[in-house]
Design a protein around this motif. Structure first.
Motif, PDB file in Angstrom:
ATOM      1  N   ARG A 211     -33.160  26.909 -75.509  1.00 48.49           N
ATOM      2  CA  ARG A 211     -33.535  25.652 -75.188  1.00 48.49           C
ATOM      3  C   ARG A 211     -34.902  24.853 -75.526  1.00 48.49           C
ATOM      4  O   ARG A 211     -34.517  23.439 -75.452  1.00 48.49           O
ATOM      5  N   ALA A 212     -35.601  25.657 -75.720  1.00 53.42           N
ATOM      6  CA  ALA A 212     -37.355  25.498 -76.624  1.00 53.42           C
ATOM      7  C   ALA A 212     -36.323  24.502 -77.824  1.00 53.42           C
ATOM      8  O   ALA A 212     -37.383  23.323 -78.101  1.00 53.42           O
ATOM      9  N   ALA A 213     -35.805  25.566 -78.300  1.00 53.04           N
ATOM     10  CA  ALA A 213     -34.986  24.539 -79.787  1.00 53.04           C
ATOM     11  C   ALA A 213     -34.966  23.187 -79.110  1.00 53.04           C
ATOM     12  O   ALA A 213     -35.201  22.342 -80.402  1.00 53.04           O
ATOM     13  N   LEU A 214     -33.722  23.341 -78.576  1.00 52.24           N
ATOM     14  CA  LEU A 214     -32.901  22.048 -78.062  1.00 52.24           C
ATOM     15  C   LEU A 214     -34.183  20.457 -77.519  1.00 52.24           C
ATOM     16  O   LEU A 214     -34.155  19.263 -78.301  1.00 52.24           O
ATOM     17  N   LEU A 215     -35.022  20.931 -77.045  1.00 56.25           N
ATOM     18  CA  LEU A 215     -36.305  19.831 -76.956  1.00 56.25           C
ATOM     19  C   LEU A 215     -36.742  19.551 -77.764  1.00 56.25           C
ATOM     20  O   LEU A 215     -37.236  18.405 -77.453  1.00 56.25           O
ATOM     21  N   SER A 216     -37.316  20.897 -78.650  1.00 53.95           N
ATOM     22  CA  SER A 216     -37.784  20.753 -79.689  1.00 53.95           C
ATOM     23  C   SER A 216     -37.323  19.763 -81.113  1.00 53.95           C
ATOM     24  O   SER A 216     -37.758  18.351 -81.781  1.00 53.95           O
ATOM     25  N   VAL A 217     -36.802  19.406 -81.247  1.00 57.42           N
ATOM     26  CA  VAL A 217     -35.464  19.146 -82.366  1.00 57.42           C
ATOM     27  C   VAL A 217     -35.066  17.765 -81.588  1.00 57.42           C
ATOM     28  O   VAL A 217     -35.484  16.407 -82.839  1.00 57.42           O
ATOM     29  N   ILE A 218     -35.349  17.399 -80.004  1.00 57.69           N
ATOM     30  CA  ILE A 218     -35.273  16.032 -79.983  1.00 57.69           C
ATOM     31  C   ILE A 218     -36.106  15.661 -79.876  1.00 57.69           C
ATOM     32  O   ILE A 218     -36.169  14.126 -79.664  1.00 57.69           O
ATOM     33  N   ASP A 219     -37.354  15.967 -79.592  1.00 54.74           N
ATOM     34  CA  ASP A 219     -38.705  15.867 -79.330  1.00 54.74           C
ATOM     35  C   ASP A 219     -39.301  15.105 -81.057  1.00 54.74           C
ATOM     36  O   ASP A 219     -39.464  13.993 -81.311  1.00 54.74           O
ATOM     37  N   VAL A 220     -38.639  15.836 -81.798  1.00 56.99           N
ATOM     38  CA  VAL A 220     -38.955  15.424 -83.378  1.00 56.99           C
ATOM     39  C   VAL A 220     -37.977  14.415 -84.100  1.00 56.99           C
ATOM     40  O   VAL A 220     -37.912  13.189 -85.080  1.00 56.99           O
ATOM     41  N   ARG A 221     -36.587  13.576 -83.178  1.00 59.24           N
ATOM     42  CA  ARG A 221     -36.208  12.953 -83.361  1.00 59.24           C
ATOM     43  C   ARG A 221     -34.852  13.419 -84.859  1.00 59.24           C
ATOM     44  O   ARG A 221     -34.824  12.523 -86.034  1.00 59.24           O
ATOM     45  N   ALA A 222     -34.561  14.734 -84.773  1.00 53.62           N
ATOM     46  CA  ALA A 222     -33.495  15.381 -85.515  1.00 53.62           C
ATOM     47  C   ALA A 222     -32.146  14.615 -85.667  1.00 53.62           C
ATOM     48  O   ALA A 222     -32.205  13.507 -85.035  1.00 53.62           O
ATOM     49  N   SER A 223     -32.099  14.662 -86.787  1.00 52.80           N
ATOM     50  CA  SER A 223     -30.860  14.027 -87.321  1.00 52.80           C
ATOM     51  C   SER A 223     -29.683  14.597 -86.405  1.00 52.80           C
ATOM     52  O   SER A 223     -29.855  16.071 -85.264  1.00 52.80           O
ATOM     53  N   ASP A 224     -28.673  13.662 -85.715  1.00 45.81           N
ATOM     54  CA  ASP A 224     -27.281  14.565 -84.861  1.00 45.81           C
ATOM     55  C   ASP A 224     -27.182  15.671 -85.427  1.00 45.81           C
ATOM     56  O   ASP A 224     -26.497  16.835 -84.069  1.00 45.81           O
ATOM     57  N   SER A 225     -26.854  15.853 -86.826  1.00 53.75           N
ATOM     58  CA  SER A 225     -25.915  17.142 -86.397  1.00 53.75           C
ATOM     59  C   SER A 225     -26.841  18.630 -86.342  1.00 53.75           C
ATOM     60  O   SER A 225     -26.108  19.560 -86.247  1.00 53.75           O
ATOM     61  N   VAL A 226     -28.092  18.723 -86.499  1.00 59.72           N
ATOM     62  CA  VAL A 226     -29.171  19.053 -85.929  1.00 59.72           C
ATOM     63  C   VAL A 226     -29.768  19.464 -84.550  1.00 59.72           C
ATOM     64  O   VAL A 226     -28.920  20.495 -83.783  1.00 59.72           O
ATOM     65  N   VAL A 227     -29.513  18.597 -83.929  1.00 61.96           N
ATOM     66  CA  VAL A 227     -29.276  17.976 -82.471  1.00 61.96           C
ATOM     67  C   VAL A 227     -27.529  18.451 -81.525  1.00 61.96           C
ATOM     68  O   VAL A 227     -27.523  20.447 -81.293  1.00 61.96           O
ATOM     69  N   LEU A 228     -26.618  18.836 -82.619  1.00 61.02           N
ATOM     70  CA  LEU A 228     -25.639  19.314 -81.857  1.00 61.02           C
ATOM     71  C   LEU A 228     -25.417  20.229 -82.254  1.00 61.02           C
ATOM     72  O   LEU A 228     -24.806  21.131 -80.941  1.00 61.02           O
ATOM     73  N   LYS A 229     -26.047  20.945 -83.024  1.00 64.63           N
ATOM     74  CA  LYS A 229     -26.217  22.794 -82.985  1.00 64.63           C
ATOM     75  C   LYS A 229     -26.957  22.885 -82.571  1.00 64.63           C
ATOM     76  O   LYS A 229     -26.788  24.398 -81.464  1.00 64.63           O
TER      77      LYS A 229
END
Length: 288
Positions: A85-103
């Protein structure tokens, strides 16, 4: 019931059509509409008709949901203190690429607190804010704009939806950003929906669809109906969709992950069937 907005012409003209139509056709609201010009570059003049305005406005809506017919289980556990859960919120917060967020989404979904019953649980009710989406351009180019231009996308389910759009209905709202800055106005799209008979995690969207302009939630501002839509097939036909799209079944939205509790709870959903242009779109919402 969702448009394809993939064409370049549509993306170039949607903001002009939106503001022009509302400025010319909506009156009687407590807050004035700002008639601000939209900056364009080498765009052809937009001829606004009621149909073209409806087509453009309807594209700003994402997904709407409904109360359930499945019996509810015991209360869904609140947000787990998990690394996923923390990882998902983190990659969303830093505006990571779609592929990273989907993972990150794929890593979180197996821990779904609703245990595959997200569409049938009372915890689905409330106010939800869209914090990330994949395939949002299929709903509206407005959702792909950077801040501060991107409108806030909100969903209203349960009691709050009943108070705003009527019994048995649920609603989607867009407000802020390039939409009516400083006016307190909001676009509302409401519809009915039912839990799929074959899967308590899936919601099936049902007509009629009502597009309205009003105030923000709980403002008390009377909503003005812009247009009402009938069936998915009729709506897709009006938008010059392909025969394949017109014959596609109703859109089905799978609740892949749903946390219990109040403010801050997360929900992940995806479109599994229906209009081919939006199948596969994925959304992460957070409860307000």
């Amino acid at each position: 019931m969702v448009l394809s907005t993939s064409s370049k012409a549509f993306k170039q003209t949607i903001l002009t059509v939106l503001i022009t139509f509302l400025a010319q056709n909506v009156s009687g609201l407590s807050s004035p509409i700002i008639r601000a010009p939209v900056q364009t570059t080498d765009y052809s003049p937009v001829v606004v008709t009621r149909r073209s305005a409806f087509n453009s406005l309807a594209a700003v809506a994402a997904v709407v949901f409904a109360p359930t017919s499945f019996p509810a289980s015991a209360a869904i556990p609140p947000a787990p203190a998990s690394t996923e859960r923390a990882a998902l919120l983190s990659v969303i917060d830093v505006r990571a690429s779609d592929s990273v967020v989907l993972k990150a989404v794929d890593a979180l979904v197996p821990f779904d607190p609703s245990k595959g019953r997200g569409a049938a649980e009372p915890d689905l009710g409330g106010e939800w804010k869209l914090i990330w989406s994949y395939g949002a351009e299929a709903f509206s180019p407005l959702l792909t704009l950077p801040k501060p231009f991107r409108p806030e996308s909100l969903q209203y389910l349960g009691d709050v939806a009943t108070s705003e759009v009527g019994e048995g209905r649920v609603a989607q709202g867009l407000t802020g950003g390039v939409l009516f800055p400083g006016t307190g106005l909001q676009l509302w799209l409401s519809s009915g929906a039912v839990v799929a008979e074959d899967d308590p995690s899936v919601l099936v969207i049902k007509p009629p669809f009502r597009l309205q302009l009003g105030g923000q939630v709980r403002s008390g501002t009377k909503k003005k109906t812009v247009v009402e839509g009938g069936s998915d097939a009729d709506f897709r036909s009006q938008n010059a969709r392909t025969v394949e799209a017109q014959e596609a079944p109703p859109n089905r939205y799978k609740q892949m992950y749903l946390e219990g509790g109040g403010s801050g709870a997360l929900r992940v959903s995806t479109i599994t069937d229906g209009d081919p242009v939006i199948v596969g779109a994925t959304f992460v919402h957070q409860k307000i």
